[in-house]
Design an enzyme around this catalytic site. Structure first.
Site, PDB file in Angstrom:
ATOM      1  CB  SER A  42      -1.052  -0.177   1.230  1.00 25.31           C
ATOM      2  OG  SER A  42      -0.110   0.191   2.297  1.00 25.31           O
ATOM      3  CD  GLU A  52       4.519  -3.517  -8.105  1.00 24.00           C
ATOM      4  OE1 GLU A  52       3.398  -4.036  -8.385  1.00 24.00           O
ATOM      5  OE2 GLU A  52       5.592  -3.921  -8.721  1.00 24.00           O
ATOM      6  CB  CYS A  79       0.086  -4.353  -8.175  1.00 23.49           C
ATOM      7  SG  CYS A  79       0.742  -4.743  -6.635  1.00 23.49           S
TER       8      CYS A  79
END
Length: 368
Positions: A171, A192, A226
């Protein structure tokens, strides 16, 4: 009794308090019991890695690569088993899970080959009898924080003295914390974090392919990637036609236990993610009206034992709406209308995230 999976630290399997992992498609099934790692465990593992660093880093690159090839061979031998275990653990369909195992095998083999390709750089010098060159040197112990890890492990890794670098996937909130705390120790960081990934659909696209691509990108893996598409930004001339076709295709998706043949979409990974999906669907209803399809938790029969939610499509979503701004990480797609390609690009970039994007077009000059 379910199998207990322990942590492997410094050549030994380590016991400790455990937690359950249940099959999100059938919560009656306990996939396994997993030992909870502690901060002390992380310190011991980092110390062990540091102790092994000198010998490991002095090993020739091809020899290290050969070990990665062995890992790939082990994965190959357990290909079917690992695919099914992944399905039971996180809910994705068996074909998707096996695809992930295949990708892991390919990655190990690729980087195993890199062991024989470790070039340096020879740079010309302005001075006589001076030669300048650069070679690759191992950085040291690296902490890897992969999706669905727990914050306590993150804090311990960032604080472990032997660690020289952190690679994090997760997150924005936790990623920002890793950046702040890791920078205090001058760690090398790779982050990321969240995404609100757009797929731009231009009027000159291959229409049927564009529909399939958006459905796949938005809903497969139950939207729990993602890089999953969560915004479809469609050029005005084909907007209505595209929305109708996408809704029709989405309605044909089969939701269920990923171990069963013919299933397209599995469950949410756990109860918390299911609640997040339903929360954002409720927000969408308040801001955008009823979804064009989906929008409900699936119940009845086998559905009652899992965390199943219908793939959901909201249309006519505006830039200021919640579904256009916040990451859901579930099977919820927001469709937005753009006036022209320039407007579509502007809308795609109107986000605090910057993870991934795609463009559906038959004119490659539109992409660059």
């Amino acid at each position: 009794m379910p199998e207990t999976f322990r942590n492997y630290i410094n050549g030994e399997w380590v016991d400790g308090p455990t937690f359950e992992n249940r099959n999100p498609a059938n919560t009656d099934e306990v996939v396994g019991l997993f030992v909870k790692g502690t901060a002390a465990d992380v310190d011991r593992a980092a110390d062990a890695a540091q102790a092994a660093f000198a010998k490991w880093s002095s090993m020739p690159g091809p020899a290290r690569g050969a070990l990665l090839f062995k890992v790939a061979d082990i994965l190959e031998k357990k290909f079917d088993q690992l695919g099914e275990e992944m399905c039971r653990e996180e809910g994705k369909t068996v074909p998707e899970a096996k695809g992930e195992v295949r990708r892991a095998i390919n990655i190990f083999r690729y980087f195993g080959s890199e062991g024989s390709r470790l070039p340096g750089h020879l740079v010309p010098s302005e001075r006589d009898r001076v030669h300048m060159f650069a070679i690759r040197k191992p950085i040291g112990v690296v902490g890897l924080i992969t999706p669905w890890n727990f914050p306590i492990a993150i804090r311990a890794l960032v604080n472990a003295k032997p660690v020289k670098a952190i690679s994090f996937t997760g997150s924005v909130e936790i990623g920002n914390w890793v950046h702040t705390e890791g920078s205090k120790r001058h760690l090398r960081l790779q982050l990321e974090m969240g995404g609100k990934n757009p797929t731009i659909v231009l009027a000159d696209c291959d229409f049927n392919s564009a529909v399939e691509n958006v459905v796949n990108a938005a809903f497969f893996s139950t939207g729990q990637k993602c890089t999953a598409t969560s915004r479809a930004i469609v050029e005005a001339p084909i907007y209505d036609k595209f929305v109708a076709a996408l809704v029709e295709r989405t309605k044909k998706l089969k939701v269920g236990n990923g171990m069963e043949a013919g299933i397209d979409i599995g469950p949410a990974v756990d109860e918390g993610q299911l609640e997040t999906d339903l929360k954002y669907i409720d927000i969408g209803r308040k801001e955008n009206g009823e979804p064009l399809c989906g929008g409900n938790r699936l119940t009845g029969g086998a559905y009652d034992k899992g965390y199943f939610v219908e793939p959901t499509v909201f249309a006519d979503v505006k830039e200021g709406d919640t579904l256009a701004k916040e990451e859901v990480f579930g099977p919820v797609l927001a469709i937005m209308k753009a006036n022209d390609p320039a407007d579509a690009l502007r809308m795609a970039n109107a986000t605090e995230f910057g993870l991934s994007a795609s463009i559906q077009t038959t004119n490659i000059s539109r992409v660059f």
